[in-house]
Design a protein around this motif. Structure first.
Motif, PDB file in Angstrom:
ATOM      1  N   GLN A 108       0.710  -0.939   0.205  1.00  0.00           N
ATOM      2  CA  GLN A 108       0.252  -0.508   0.029  1.00  0.00           C
ATOM      3  C   GLN A 108       0.840   1.115   0.248  1.00  0.00           C
ATOM      4  O   GLN A 108       0.362   2.488  -0.857  1.00  0.00           O
ATOM      5  CB  GLN A 108      -0.430  -0.346   1.186  1.00  0.00           C
ATOM      6  N   CYS A 109       2.326   0.902   0.796  1.00  0.00           N
ATOM      7  CA  CYS A 109       3.064   2.056   0.783  1.00  0.00           C
ATOM      8  C   CYS A 109       3.729   2.299  -0.894  1.00  0.00           C
ATOM      9  O   CYS A 109       3.367   3.771  -1.169  1.00  0.00           O
ATOM     10  CB  CYS A 109       4.355   2.036   1.246  1.00  0.00           C
ATOM     11  N   CYS A 110       3.767   1.912  -1.610  1.00  0.00           N
ATOM     12  CA  CYS A 110       4.085   1.991  -2.505  1.00  0.00           C
ATOM     13  C   CYS A 110       3.591   2.739  -3.792  1.00  0.00           C
ATOM     14  O   CYS A 110       3.445   3.079  -4.496  1.00  0.00           O
ATOM     15  CB  CYS A 110       5.296   0.179  -3.103  1.00  0.00           C
ATOM     16  N   ASP A 111       2.469   1.517  -3.143  1.00  0.00           N
ATOM     17  CA  ASP A 111       1.464   2.258  -4.414  1.00  0.00           C
ATOM     18  C   ASP A 111       0.758   4.089  -4.305  1.00  0.00           C
ATOM     19  O   ASP A 111       1.011   4.360  -4.852  1.00  0.00           O
ATOM     20  CB  ASP A 111      -0.620   1.116  -4.159  1.00  0.00           C
ATOM     21  N   LEU A 112       0.393   4.010  -2.975  1.00  0.00           N
ATOM     22  CA  LEU A 112       0.408   5.536  -2.492  1.00  0.00           C
ATOM     23  C   LEU A 112       1.361   6.658  -3.294  1.00  0.00           C
ATOM     24  O   LEU A 112       1.104   7.239  -3.662  1.00  0.00           O
ATOM     25  CB  LEU A 112       0.579   6.146  -1.105  1.00  0.00           C
ATOM     26  N   LEU A 113       2.649   5.925  -3.248  1.00  0.00           N
ATOM     27  CA  LEU A 113       4.123   7.129  -3.609  1.00  0.00           C
ATOM     28  C   LEU A 113       3.985   6.894  -5.220  1.00  0.00           C
ATOM     29  O   LEU A 113       4.872   7.914  -6.014  1.00  0.00           O
ATOM     30  CB  LEU A 113       5.158   6.327  -2.531  1.00  0.00           C
ATOM     31  N   THR A 114       3.818   5.705  -5.523  1.00  0.00           N
ATOM     32  CA  THR A 114       3.851   5.519  -7.172  1.00  0.00           C
ATOM     33  C   THR A 114       2.879   6.681  -7.566  1.00  0.00           C
ATOM     34  O   THR A 114       3.159   7.209  -8.342  1.00  0.00           O
ATOM     35  CB  THR A 114       3.922   4.819  -7.955  1.00  0.00           C
ATOM     36  N   ARG A 115       2.127   6.742  -6.731  1.00  0.00           N
ATOM     37  CA  ARG A 115       0.649   7.315  -7.050  1.00  0.00           C
ATOM     38  C   ARG A 115       0.897   9.059  -7.102  1.00  0.00           C
ATOM     39  O   ARG A 115       0.406   9.425  -7.619  1.00  0.00           O
ATOM     40  CB  ARG A 115      -0.656   6.939  -6.725  1.00  0.00           C
ATOM     41  N   ALA A 116       1.184   9.640  -6.250  1.00  0.00           N
ATOM     42  CA  ALA A 116       1.839  10.440  -5.700  1.00  0.00           C
ATOM     43  C   ALA A 116       3.105  11.293  -6.262  1.00  0.00           C
ATOM     44  O   ALA A 116       3.223  12.764  -6.421  1.00  0.00           O
ATOM     45  CB  ALA A 116       2.255  10.775  -4.114  1.00  0.00           C
ATOM     46  N   PHE A 117       4.099  10.414  -6.560  1.00  0.00           N
ATOM     47  CA  PHE A 117       5.735  10.385  -7.034  1.00  0.00           C
ATOM     48  C   PHE A 117       5.463   9.913  -8.543  1.00  0.00           C
ATOM     49  O   PHE A 117       5.515   8.992  -8.592  1.00  0.00           O
ATOM     50  CB  PHE A 117       6.314  11.299  -6.368  1.00  0.00           C
ATOM     51  N   PRO A 118       6.823  11.074  -9.673  1.00  0.00           N
ATOM     52  CA  PRO A 118       6.533  10.481 -11.060  1.00  0.00           C
ATOM     53  C   PRO A 118       8.191   8.813  -9.967  1.00  0.00           C
ATOM     54  O   PRO A 118       9.182   8.851 -10.285  1.00  0.00           O
ATOM     55  CB  PRO A 118       7.294  11.004 -11.583  1.00  0.00           C
ATOM     56  N   ILE A 119       7.576   8.362  -9.903  1.00  0.00           N
ATOM     57  CA  ILE A 119       8.838   7.206  -9.587  1.00  0.00           C
ATOM     58  C   ILE A 119       8.190   5.221  -9.124  1.00  0.00           C
ATOM     59  O   ILE A 119       7.207   5.354  -8.872  1.00  0.00           O
ATOM     60  CB  ILE A 119       9.660   7.745  -7.794  1.00  0.00           C
TER      61      ILE A 119
END
Length: 257
Positions: free
Chosen positions: A27-38
């Motif tokens: 879930q952490c990875c999903d949130l971060l990849t949706r919020a940032f271009p990473i």
């Protein structure tokens, strides 16, 4: 609702996630990849080995690596939790823990690291082992020093490999107590102790100290694995492998009282 701490080290390109739950980390990875271009990928044992090989210019040597046969009675190394997929080198995490066990018991409790520092270590608190053929099951041993118990010695001498281990590592004035999962290289239960007597910082100073300690933990474990990789793909591995085989055939040491 649950909260998990994060440390995003932009300089090193590392995201430290303060939880061992696979669901929470996804879930952490999903949130971060949706919020940032990473793009995020887990630093498993195999991924760490590949990154080391790229830096050390040893990619060709690493590509030729196959699972080691620690008992000569076995024609080849079959590992039930390894899917034999091309490029999957996560089994190196199991070999790393076995190599550490052998080194700490027969060579020295101190290992020289690639950055010219040293780390002193020991196995502590917990140890999980499993039969790579998935025939004789798995076992978990809890003890102040689990590797000194006869059941631990018997397990590796019958072919079981370590899959998780508690470690105590000391480097550059800091002591790290942690549990390491071999294949995923997940660290849990980490505690950091420092010899620095000036521990009166508060607020920003305390936060910066904690960040540096987390970096120190990550750096120590990474450098220790790098030291293993350097031997694993080099000419030194044949000597180490032969010594480990002799060690596994020898009579185990008696448990200390």
């Amino acid at each position: 609702m649950r909260q998990f701490a994060l440390l995003w080290d932009l300089n090193q390109g590392i995201l430290h996630f303060g939880g061992s739950s696979a669901t929470a980390s996804e879930q952490c990875c999903d949130l971060l990849t949706r919020a940032f271009p990473i793009e995020l990928s887990r630093l498993t044992a195999g991924r760490r080995a590949q990154e080391w090989a790229a830096k050390a210019k040893q990619r060709k040597a690493l590509d030729e690596v196959t699972p080691s046969t620690f008992r000569l009675s076995e024609p080849r190394a079959d590992i039930a939790w390894w899917n034999n997929e091309s490029g999957n080198l996560d089994y190196l995490g199991n070999e790393f823990l076995l190599w550490l066990w052998w080194h700490f018991e027969t060579q020295s409790d101190t290992i020289a690291l690639p950055d010219d520092s040293e780390v002193t270590g020991m196995f502590a608190r917990t140890l999980s082992l499993q039969c790579p053929l998935d025939e004789s099951g798995k076992e978990t041993i809890s003890s102040e020093s689990p590797v000194t118990l006869p059941e631990a010695a018997q397990a590796i001498r019958t072919g079981k490999l370590p899959r998780k281990a508690g470690l105590t590592l000391v480097r550059q004035g800091e002591q790290y107590d942690l549990t390491l999962q071999a294949e995923t290289f997940t660290i849990s239960g980490a505690k950091i102790q420092t010899n620095d007597t000036e521990n009166a910082e508060e607020g920003q100073g305390m936060l910066e100290r904690r960040i540096e300690s987390v970096r120190g933990l990550h750096g120590t474990v990474s450098l220790l694995f790098d030291a293993f990789c350097q031997r694993r793909v080099g000419k030194a591995w044949s000597a180490d492998l032969e010594a480990i085989r002799r060690w596994l055939k020898s009579e185990p040491k008696r448990a200390r009282h």
